[in-house]
Scaffold this active site. Structure first.
Site, short mmCIF file in Angstrom:
data_model
loop_
_atom_site.label_atom_id
_atom_site.label_comp_id
_atom_site.label_asym_id
_atom_site.label_seq_id
_atom_site.Cartn_x
_atom_site.Cartn_y
_atom_site.Cartn_z
N GLU A 109 -5.98 -8.13 -0.68
CA GLU A 109 -6.51 -7.97 0.64
C GLU A 109 -7.99 -7.96 1.31
O GLU A 109 -9.04 -6.79 0.64
CB GLU A 109 -6.04 -7.05 1.69
CG GLU A 109 -4.47 -7.25 2.11
CD GLU A 109 -4.02 -6.37 3.19
OE1 GLU A 109 -4.50 -5.16 3.74
OE2 GLU A 109 -2.73 -5.89 2.58
N GLU A 129 0.76 -0.90 0.10
CA GLU A 129 0.06 0.05 0.24
C GLU A 129 1.41 1.64 0.12
O GLU A 129 1.21 1.94 0.77
CB GLU A 129 -0.93 -0.22 1.42
CG GLU A 129 -2.19 -1.50 1.33
CD GLU A 129 -2.73 -1.06 2.21
OE1 GLU A 129 -3.16 -0.90 2.66
OE2 GLU A 129 -4.21 -1.96 2.08
C1 GAL Z 1 -4.36 -3.04 4.72
C2 GAL Z 1 -3.14 -2.90 5.57
C3 GAL Z 1 -2.89 -4.03 6.31
C4 GAL Z 1 -3.33 -3.98 7.33
C5 GAL Z 1 -4.61 -4.10 7.22
C6 GAL Z 1 -5.85 -3.98 8.66
O1 GAL Z 1 -4.20 -1.38 4.79
O2 GAL Z 1 -2.47 -3.08 3.93
O3 GAL Z 1 -1.13 -4.41 6.15
O4 GAL Z 1 -2.97 -3.27 7.78
O5 GAL Z 1 -4.48 -3.10 6.13
O6 GAL Z 1 -6.99 -3.82 7.95
#
Ligand code: GAL
Length: 667
Positions: free
Chosen positions: A309, A152
């Protein structure tokens, strides 16, 4: 069939075995649990720099060797990350220039993550070095299937190295001519005329923060800095592992980097989706998620994308982290696949024992076993994804496009005038996408620089900025038979936020739309005006253009204020096409009613023949039809013909019943 990277849907997520180095029995348990959950992939090494290089020049790859071998033995693919998202403490201590300087001029201390200077030559060298070591070591490892670059990318640094880089960027973009910059930024205003590029600094609250053109240039510079940082990261990977595709995970609503520009640098677009299914407005949330999926998919048109994710449960960063109801995770994931995802991945596989994210949802909870609701949900989804494997690589085709342009978004946020309290570019765009989603019509979400010619209709909400050539391309598109719909505040400024002269919308667009906008009114929240269209009265919320028709057919008129009786919705025939203008903003159902007219008049077909029900979204991807119930009640949908249910393999016809969060995939 588009390019595909796997023959099956990737199901897995961020995995941090380095947090469990002292308890390797947990690694074996992870392998057992992954297979049990029908997880076939894990992303390793995202924040592992301190574990890989505990001291400068001293490396420890043994743990990663072991875990990659274990993954391979167990049939789990590895998406291998580069670790630049969080640097080790020794690096920050020895080379403070790698740390960011905040807007206030103070250099950050070591801490958190995503806190590196984008320009620092030392950081770039160190990143290249560790990436080269990883590539050399794992170039032939059979588990490694993809690179996940950093994590990110985001943020900005205001150090002197970045200021110099910014000034050089400006020199390049304004032909090393300060007078050109002065003119384009209209610097005669408030005596801001500059005599040297060295007088320019990044925008700051204690410095220059009222020139939109500076803000736009800074954002464009930051985008280019991130891209060049990324190119520096991947240089050794391209050299040593040209066979391994490269991606970096984009973020849901992060507007600091122009992803429409960045996307051409990745092999595959991936992004992180965290919808608020806990807000009790699931259909609205589904529209927004649909828009985002379509936006990220269209970044590389014709290709699937990766959902890098999502959470299988709750997150930990809302004020109140409500657990989503069972079934929501599955429905949300299926929606991603329906919109073109070839992967469903999680943050995170196993909850960390300590640290900031120890209460963030994970497939494996602190209890450590499989007898949990979340584990069962994930397993059920894994089984379903296996049945959908053939869909990978299948394209989503759309006959309609909605313009959501990143740089336009920056300008919309930044200019001062009319209604400063409400701009809402994202939600305004979602509002104009939703009517198509409601009716099972696929859409692409494009930038203003994309090709319009392949679409039957293009809808452009709030197209305030027109970049070079856009005016001409809209004109050409409509002239040759296209249907183009625009809304209030269209075509006011060029790419430096300088107003077009001669009346809005700019130049030829006045002929294309057959209108001229004389003034724009802003309305306080509690004093909406009234407008009539199709026999129905609507509130005018926040903003409206006061337009004159220069030949356009008037489809609706204002009913309040001194502009009562003037047009508020128009349609103009131009060449072989049509241009519609919706001059006011309404926060309830005007966009839906307007689009219904647009769809009917122009005979825009739904992408499949199934009549949908309220709250049920239907989406076609290749020959697969996804029917998804986002309403709060059971719903019935009548099929138009006989289908095969891809998940059960049974024949489906007549009425099908979808429980809350229910879905079906037909063929
Ligand atoms: C994302 C990030 C992850 C984790 C996640 C939690 O933005 O890439 O490492 O922190 O959020 O929701």
């Amino acid at each position: 069939m588009a390019e595909k990277f796997f023959d099956y849907i990737i199901h897995g997520g961020d995995y941090n075995p380095d947090q469990w180095i002292k308890t390797p029995e947990i690694w074996d348990e992870d392998m057992r649990l992954m297979k049990l959950a029908h997880v076939n992939s894990a992303t390793v090494g995202i924040f592992s720099w301190a574990a890989l290089e505990p001291e400068e020049g001293i490396y420890n790859f043994e743990w990663l060797d072991k875990i990659l071998d274990k993954m391979h033995e167990n049939g789990i693919a590895a998406i291998l990350a580069t670790p630049s998202g969080a640097r080790p403490a020794w690096l920050a201590q020895k080379y403070p220039e790698v740390l960011r300087v905040e807007e206030n001029g103070i250099r950050n201390e070591f801490g958190v993550r995503h806190n590196h200077c984008l320009t620092s030559p030392i950081y770039r060298e160190k990143v290249r070095n560790i990436n080269r070591m990883l590539a050399e070591r794992y170039k032939n490892h059979p588990a490694v299937k993809m690179w996940h670059i950093s994590n990110e990318y985001s943020g900005e640094c205001h150090c002197e190295l970045c200021q110099q880089a910014f000034r050089n960027w400006l020199r390049e973009h304004y032909h090393n001519d300060i007078d050109e910059l002065n003119f384009k930024w209209w610097n005669g205003f408030w005596a801001h005329t500059l005599t040297d590029f060295e007088q320019i600094n990044s925008p700051k609250s204690r410095g220059e923060n009222h020139i939109t053109a500076l803000y736009l240039a800074w954002n464009r510079f930051l985008t280019d800095s991130h891209i060049s940082f990324y190119e520096n990261e991947i240089a050794p990977l391209r050299e040593i592992t040209p066979h391994i595709p490269v991606t970096t995970n984009f973020m849901r609503h992060y507007n600091g980097i122009d992803y429409q520009k960045f996307a051409s640098h990745v092999d595959l677009v991936s992004w992180d989706n965290y919808p608020h299914w806990d807000k009790g407005k699931n259909l609205d949330e589904a529209f927004e998620a649909a828009f985002l999926h379509d936006f990220f998919r269209t970044l590389k048109k014709g290709q699937p994308f990766f959902l890098m994710e999502s959470t299988p449960s709750q997150v930990n960063w809302h004020d109140v982290n409500k657990l989503p109801k069972s079934g929501m995770h599955e429905l949300s994931s299926i929606q991603a696949v329906a919109h073109g995802a070839d992967s469903i991945q999680y943050f995170q596989w196993r909850k960390s024992r300590g640290g900031h994210e120890k209460y963030h949802g994970a497939v494996v909870d602190h209890c450590g076993h499989e007898n949990t609701r979340v584990f069962r949900d994930v397993t059920r989804l894994g089984q379903t994804l296996e049945k959908l494997g053939k869909i990978t690589g299948t394209e989503v085709k759309s006959r309609v496009a909605v313009i959501y342009d990143w740089e336009n978004g920056w300008a919309v946020d930044a200019f001062c005038g009319f209604n400063n309290s409400r701009r809402d570019y994202v939600s305004e765009t979602v509002k104009w996408c939703a009517p198509f989603y409601r009716r099972g019509i696929n859409i692409d979400v494009i930038s203003m620089q994309d090709d319009f010619s392949e679409y039957d209709a293009v809808v452009a909400p709030f197209l305030y900025m027109l970049k070079d050539g856009t005016e001409e391309r809209i004109e050409q598109y409509v002239k040759s038979g296209g249907v183009f719909a625009a809304t209030y505040l269209t075509g006011l400024v060029d790419k430096d936020d300088m107003c077009f002269l001669g009346g809005f919308p700019a130049g030829k667009l006045k002929d294309v739309f057959g209108i001229w906008c004389e003034e724009t009114d802003a309305l306080p929240e509690n004093m909406p005006g009234k407008a009539e269209f199709g026999g129905k009265l609507y509130d005018i919320n926040h903003v409206c253009d006061i337009i004159h028709s220069n030949g356009a057919k008037i489809l609706g008129t204002y009913k309040s204020d001194f502009y009562a009786g003037m047009p508020c919705v128009t349609k103009n025939s131009y060449g072989n096409g049509k241009a519609y203008y919706a001059a006011f903003r309404n926060d309830s159902d005007f966009a839906d009613d307007f689009c219904r007219m647009l769809i009917d008049e122009n005979e825009i077909k739904t992408d499949c023949g199934i009549e949908t029900a309220d709250g049920v979204l239907i989406r076609k991807r290749g020959e697969y039809i996804f029917v998804m119930n986002f309403s709060d009640e059971e719903r019935e949908v009548t099929l138009d013909k006989e289908y095969q249910n891809v998940i059960t393999n049974e024949t489906a016809n007549g009425k099908i019943t979808l429980p809350v969060c229910g879905y079906t995939v037909l063929r």
